[in-house]
Scaffold this active site. Structure first.
Site, PDB file in Angstrom:
ATOM      1  N   CYS A   1      -9.080   7.101  -2.048  1.00  0.00           N
ATOM      2  CA  CYS A   1      -9.229   8.527  -1.227  1.00  0.00           C
ATOM      3  C   CYS A   1      -9.574   8.396  -0.022  1.00  0.00           C
ATOM      4  O   CYS A   1     -10.136   7.551   0.583  1.00  0.00           O
ATOM      5  CB  CYS A   1     -10.006   9.352  -2.151  1.00  0.00           C
ATOM      6  SG  CYS A   1      -9.839   9.485  -3.900  1.00  0.00           S
TER       7      CYS A   1
ATOM      8  N   ARG B   1      -4.200   6.987   2.158  1.00  0.00           N
ATOM      9  CA  ARG B   1      -5.234   6.481   1.436  1.00  0.00           C
ATOM     10  C   ARG B   1      -4.900   7.145  -0.101  1.00  0.00           C
ATOM     11  O   ARG B   1      -5.505   6.736  -1.177  1.00  0.00           O
ATOM     12  CB  ARG B   1      -6.495   6.872   1.884  1.00  0.00           C
ATOM     13  CG  ARG B   1      -6.835   6.094   3.271  1.00  0.00           C
ATOM     14  CD  ARG B   1      -8.296   6.164   3.573  1.00  0.00           C
ATOM     15  NE  ARG B   1      -9.170   5.710   2.683  1.00  0.00           N
ATOM     16  CZ  ARG B   1      -9.538   4.381   2.645  1.00  0.00           C
ATOM     17  NH1 ARG B   1      -8.954   3.544   3.723  1.00  0.00           N
ATOM     18  NH2 ARG B   1     -10.431   3.774   1.836  1.00  0.00           N
TER      19      ARG B   1
ATOM     20  N   TRP C   1      -6.502  10.297  -4.276  1.00  0.00           N
ATOM     21  CA  TRP C   1      -5.812   9.378  -5.187  1.00  0.00           C
ATOM     22  C   TRP C   1      -6.505   9.363  -6.451  1.00  0.00           C
ATOM     23  O   TRP C   1      -7.634   9.009  -6.696  1.00  0.00           O
ATOM     24  CB  TRP C   1      -5.621   7.970  -4.426  1.00  0.00           C
ATOM     25  CG  TRP C   1      -4.566   7.100  -5.493  1.00  0.00           C
ATOM     26  CD1 TRP C   1      -3.393   6.857  -5.047  1.00  0.00           C
ATOM     27  CD2 TRP C   1      -5.224   6.114  -6.463  1.00  0.00           C
ATOM     28  NE1 TRP C   1      -2.896   5.597  -5.914  1.00  0.00           N
ATOM     29  CE2 TRP C   1      -3.988   5.461  -6.882  1.00  0.00           C
ATOM     30  CE3 TRP C   1      -6.324   6.042  -7.024  1.00  0.00           C
ATOM     31  CZ2 TRP C   1      -3.977   4.541  -8.040  1.00  0.00           C
ATOM     32  CZ3 TRP C   1      -6.227   4.941  -8.168  1.00  0.00           C
ATOM     33  CH2 TRP C   1      -5.203   4.380  -8.237  1.00  0.00           C
TER      34      TRP C   1
ATOM     35  N   ASN D   1     -15.060   9.001  -2.441  1.00  0.00           N
ATOM     36  CA  ASN D   1     -14.180   7.859  -2.622  1.00  0.00           C
ATOM     37  C   ASN D   1     -15.098   6.918  -3.355  1.00  0.00           C
ATOM     38  O   ASN D   1     -15.923   6.302  -3.013  1.00  0.00           O
ATOM     39  CB  ASN D   1     -13.727   7.293  -1.117  1.00  0.00           C
ATOM     40  CG  ASN D   1     -12.647   6.149  -1.391  1.00  0.00           C
ATOM     41  OD1 ASN D   1     -12.008   6.228  -2.429  1.00  0.00           O
ATOM     42  ND2 ASN D   1     -12.811   5.445  -0.348  1.00  0.00           N
ATOM     43  N   GLY D   2     -14.381   6.647  -4.727  1.00  0.00           N
ATOM     44  CA  GLY D   2     -14.825   5.575  -5.292  1.00  0.00           C
ATOM     45  C   GLY D   2     -14.706   6.013  -6.970  1.00  0.00           C
ATOM     46  O   GLY D   2     -14.295   6.881  -7.251  1.00  0.00           O
TER      47      GLY D   2
ATOM     48  N   GLU E   1       7.881 -10.844  -2.668  1.00  0.00           N
ATOM     49  CA  GLU E   1       7.534 -10.029  -1.588  1.00  0.00           C
ATOM     50  C   GLU E   1       8.635  -9.068  -1.476  1.00  0.00           C
ATOM     51  O   GLU E   1       8.489  -7.819  -1.448  1.00  0.00           O
ATOM     52  CB  GLU E   1       7.179 -10.597  -0.315  1.00  0.00           C
ATOM     53  CG  GLU E   1       6.939  -9.678   0.856  1.00  0.00           C
ATOM     54  CD  GLU E   1       5.898  -8.715   0.515  1.00  0.00           C
ATOM     55  OE1 GLU E   1       5.651  -7.776   1.540  1.00  0.00           O
ATOM     56  OE2 GLU E   1       4.875  -8.753  -0.256  1.00  0.00           O
TER      57      GLU E   1
ATOM     58  N   LYS F   1       8.451  -5.047  -2.441  1.00  0.00           N
ATOM     59  CA  LYS F   1       8.724  -4.051  -1.503  1.00  0.00           C
ATOM     60  C   LYS F   1       9.729  -2.831  -2.032  1.00  0.00           C
ATOM     61  O   LYS F   1       9.625  -1.722  -1.765  1.00  0.00           O
ATOM     62  CB  LYS F   1       9.333  -4.771  -0.219  1.00  0.00           C
ATOM     63  CG  LYS F   1       8.444  -5.386   0.876  1.00  0.00           C
ATOM     64  CD  LYS F   1       7.564  -4.298   1.716  1.00  0.00           C
ATOM     65  CE  LYS F   1       6.082  -4.775   1.693  1.00  0.00           C
ATOM     66  NZ  LYS F   1       5.299  -5.306   0.649  1.00  0.00           N
TER      67      LYS F   1
ATOM     68  N   GLU G   1       8.052  -0.797  -4.809  1.00  0.00           N
ATOM     69  CA  GLU G   1       6.811   0.089  -4.038  1.00  0.00           C
ATOM     70  C   GLU G   1       7.503   1.477  -3.466  1.00  0.00           C
ATOM     71  O   GLU G   1       6.929   2.630  -3.778  1.00  0.00           O
ATOM     72  CB  GLU G   1       6.042  -0.540  -2.912  1.00  0.00           C
ATOM     73  CG  GLU G   1       5.298  -1.451  -3.191  1.00  0.00           C
ATOM     74  CD  GLU G   1       4.559  -2.273  -2.134  1.00  0.00           C
ATOM     75  OE1 GLU G   1       3.413  -2.128  -2.103  1.00  0.00           O
ATOM     76  OE2 GLU G   1       5.463  -2.783  -1.299  1.00  0.00           O
TER      77      GLU G   1
ATOM     78  N   HIS H   1      15.484 -20.294 -17.233  1.00  0.00           N
ATOM     79  CA  HIS H   1      14.557 -20.276 -18.204  1.00  0.00           C
ATOM     80  C   HIS H   1      14.392 -18.915 -18.725  1.00  0.00           C
ATOM     81  O   HIS H   1      12.920 -18.500 -19.092  1.00  0.00           O
ATOM     82  CB  HIS H   1      13.234 -20.939 -17.863  1.00  0.00           C
ATOM     83  CG  HIS H   1      13.251 -22.309 -17.486  1.00  0.00           C
ATOM     84  ND1 HIS H   1      13.305 -23.291 -18.387  1.00  0.00           N
ATOM     85  CD2 HIS H   1      13.566 -22.965 -16.186  1.00  0.00           C
ATOM     86  CE1 HIS H   1      13.679 -24.432 -17.971  1.00  0.00           C
ATOM     87  NE2 HIS H   1      14.036 -24.267 -16.575  1.00  0.00           N
TER      88      HIS H   1
ATOM     89  N   LYS I   1      -2.826   3.038   0.505  1.00  0.00           N
ATOM     90  CA  LYS I   1      -2.956   1.936   1.396  1.00  0.00           C
ATOM     91  C   LYS I   1      -4.063   1.062   1.131  1.00  0.00           C
ATOM     92  O   LYS I   1      -3.750  -0.076   0.921  1.00  0.00           O
ATOM     93  CB  LYS I   1      -2.748   2.461   2.665  1.00  0.00           C
ATOM     94  CG  LYS I   1      -2.747   1.397   3.876  1.00  0.00           C
ATOM     95  CD  LYS I   1      -1.481   0.685   3.963  1.00  0.00           C
ATOM     96  CE  LYS I   1      -1.299  -0.293   5.194  1.00  0.00           C
ATOM     97  NZ  LYS I   1       0.112  -1.198   5.023  1.00  0.00           N
TER      98      LYS I   1
END
Length: 611
Positions: free
Chosen positions: A2, A27, A74, A100-101, A484, A488, A491, A507, A606
């Site tokens: 957050c 955030r 968040w 935040n936490g 990667e 992307k 996300e 496989h 983020k």
């Protein structure tokens, strides 16, 4: 994850708080709220959704106070809703908190408080904490700062909190595990989860350490530990420009940051390389030069995109420095009983420098005697303060939640570390290093060329914006890129995508190939090129749709592919710097065409500061 903001001074606080939340919205953006001390009363305004909804909600309200706190959320404990939004009030309504936490022992504290008659309106751990503070203050009959200190001594977990009492013109800030920074103005103080909301107000900041708290009045600041030891705060000067926090004409921060990569790669090289004689100097590396030289193994700890950069680095180190490298997800590493030797060097990679899992993992490695080297982007963040040495990436502020320029900047710094180690161990000639450095120096120009394919990439994006699944395939240096590229796309466009080594397709994943499956190949010229061509033929035989990232002028791969994106020719080891650009842009354009919020994708933040 957050974002928290606070202000105490002589200005009207609400505009400062709202603007600060906008800077921190990357955030978390499940809900937002502010609390202002106005004429001796705490006025609280909260709204589910983005900061813009809160801003509209309070637009015509008279909020006059010059002390306030704010939060963009968040969600962890409790779904996104008005009632679970911060700030939270104590039962009396006299104390407010933003947090935040995660408070790990909140349930046991909650039961004790409920037995005393406390009533809870939300599902959050934060509301439990503010009522614990109120309960401590009632029982000890002390001021708010002492009540906070005594309450936090009973808490287990991570937190960055700002507490405000309507009975005292004071803000209390405390930190353990989660980030917080204080801005020092002229007769005023600012508080935020990171420095971005502070830039337009001051360039003087104080970073609190774990276990510290600040007692802030308009004209006075005291820093002490939770154990009541007074500390002398160190004021640091920020080196961030306000324009870095603006879009500068781009439609999204992510697109701006993709286009900033030539500059961020250059800045990550600048001052560290002497091209004329092939020398590399990284100040942090030189501090622990012998530790690197004598290490028998390197362990790389990271999460998400940083983990993919670490996987590319494994290829760098093993090829040039001839040292075994283990690349570990920090979130898994810390919950195993990992074998760590005292002569191991651990490289921790994190854009924000606040990634909770990575921070916890390096603490574990440090306890076992390993040497810790950090690669981070944010100066003054937690990970650099917990490492033995390190190097910053100089990518500049990255606002878009999906990392782009941080990835290529990390590759740049990791390449320099690798080559410096290879020279130190005499695994490589100075002439070869000089040649590689010349190629690295040309990368910003090649990235600029790759960016010119944007119109073609946009056309391809239009074809596949409604796809349900994607597969990304690559070999060698192309394999981490496949991972990667898939990340992307997941996300920001919410399309399911998976990355694999191209040889592993047979496989299992080949069973998914049909006429509806787009398959993205990293098919650049290099030692594995012929094998990749064979894999493309196997997909073609099963009617899969091929999108290929190819070397400019390559006719063979283009002939097989249904769609191709050309990038400039470069050495195989430099290919990831350039080939990552079209993968980022493909994800970006697909997300835009699908109407997704590119900079603030759902459920993501983020900086992952909770486990």
């Amino acid at each position: 994850m957050c974002g928290i903001v606070g202000y105490i001074g002589n200005k009207k606080s609400s505009p400062i708080l709202i603007k600060g939340l906008k800077y921190l919205e990357y955030r978390g953006y499940d809900s937002a709220g502010i609390a202002v001390l106005d004429k001796g009363q705490i006025q609280t305004y909260k709204k589910k959704g983005k900061v813009s909804l809160l801003e509209s909600f309070i637009k015509n309200k008279k909020i006059e106070g010059n002390i306030g706190i704010a939060h963009t959320r968040w969600a962890t404990h409790g779904e996104p809703s008005d009632k679970n939004s911060h700030p939270h009030l104590s039962n009396s309504g006299e104390i407010a908190i933003v947090h935040n936490g995660i408070i790990e022992n909140y349930q046991s504290i909650k039961k004790i408080l409920e037995s005393k008659g406390y009533i809870f309106k939300s599902e959050t751990d934060t509301e439990v904490l503010i009522n614990l503070i109120e309960d401590v203050q009632k029982n000890t009959k002390t001021n708010i700062a002492e009540a906070v200190r005594l309450a936090l001594a009973k808490v287990v977990g991570a937190y960055a909190v700002v507490i405000m009492s309507q009975n005292e013109d004071t803000l209390i800030v405390a930190k353990n595990g989660s980030p917080v920074v204080l801005g020092v103005g002229d007769g005023e103080y600012f508080i935020a989860s990171d420095a971005t909301p502070l830039i337009e107000h001051t360039n003087k900041v104080i970073y609190l350490n774990d276990g510290e708290m600040a007692i802030i009045k308009k004209d006075k600041l005291i820093v002490k530990t939770i154990k009541n030891v007074i500390k002398i705060p160190y004021i640091k000067k920020l080196d961030i420009k306000l324009e870095e926090l603006e879009k500068e004409g781009f439609s999204h921060f992510m697109l701006k940051e993709i286009y900033e990569q030539p500059r961020s790669i250059r800045d990550s090289i600048r001052g560290r390389v002497n091209l004329k004689n092939g020398e590399i100097k990284l100040a942090g590396f030189e501090e622990i030069l012998d530790k690197f030289k004598n290490a028998k193994r390197i362990i790389i700890l990271a999460c998400g995109t940083s983990w993919h950069a670490g996987l590319e680095a494994k290829y760098f180190f093993e090829e040039f420095a001839q040292i075994p490298v283990s690349v570990e997800y920090a979130s898994e590493f810390r919950y195993r009983n990992p074998v760590i030797y005292k002569d191991d060097v651990v490289i921790a990679i994190s854009q924000s420098g606040e990634t909770a899992d990575t921070l916890a993992a390096i603490k574990l490695a440090k306890e076992k005697g390993a040497t810790i080297f950090g690669v981070c982007n944010v100066v003054g963040s937690s990970i650099p303060r917990h490492t033995d040495a390190g190097s910053y990436t100089h990518a500049g502020t990255e606002i878009g939640v999906a990392s782009t320029k941080a990835f290529t900047a990390q590759l740049t710094v990791l390449m320099l570390i690798c080559l410096r180690l290879a020279l130190l161990k005499k695994c490589i000639s100075k002439n070869k290093v000089k040649k590689i450095l010349e190629e690295l120096d040309s990368i910003p120009h090649l990235v600029e060329k790759a960016l010119k394919e944007k119109d073609k990439i946009n056309i391809i994006a239009k074809k596949f914006k409604n796809a349900k699944n994607f597969i990304y395939l690559g070999r060698g240096y192309g394999f981490p890129l496949a991972l990667e590229g898939a990340l992307k796309l997941k996300e920001i466009s919410y399309i399911h995508a998976e990355g694999y080594p191209a040889a592993e397709m047979k496989h299992g994943p080949i069973a998914l190939i049909d006429e509806n499956m787009p398959v993205v190949f990293i098919a650049n010229k290099g030692p594995s090129y012929e094998k990749v061509i064979s894999n493309m033929m196997e997909v073609k035989a099963r009617k899969g749709i091929i999108i290929a990232i190819v070397t400019k002028g390559d006719k063979d791969a283009k002939k097989i592919a249904d769609y191709s994106i050309e990038i400039p020719e470069t050495n195989e080891i430099m290919m990831p710097f350039v080939a990552s650009v079209p993968l980022q842009m493909l994800a970006y354009y697909i997300a835009v065409l699908r109407g997704c919020d590119v900079d603030k994708p759902r459920n993501l933040a983020k900086s992952v500061t909770v486990e």
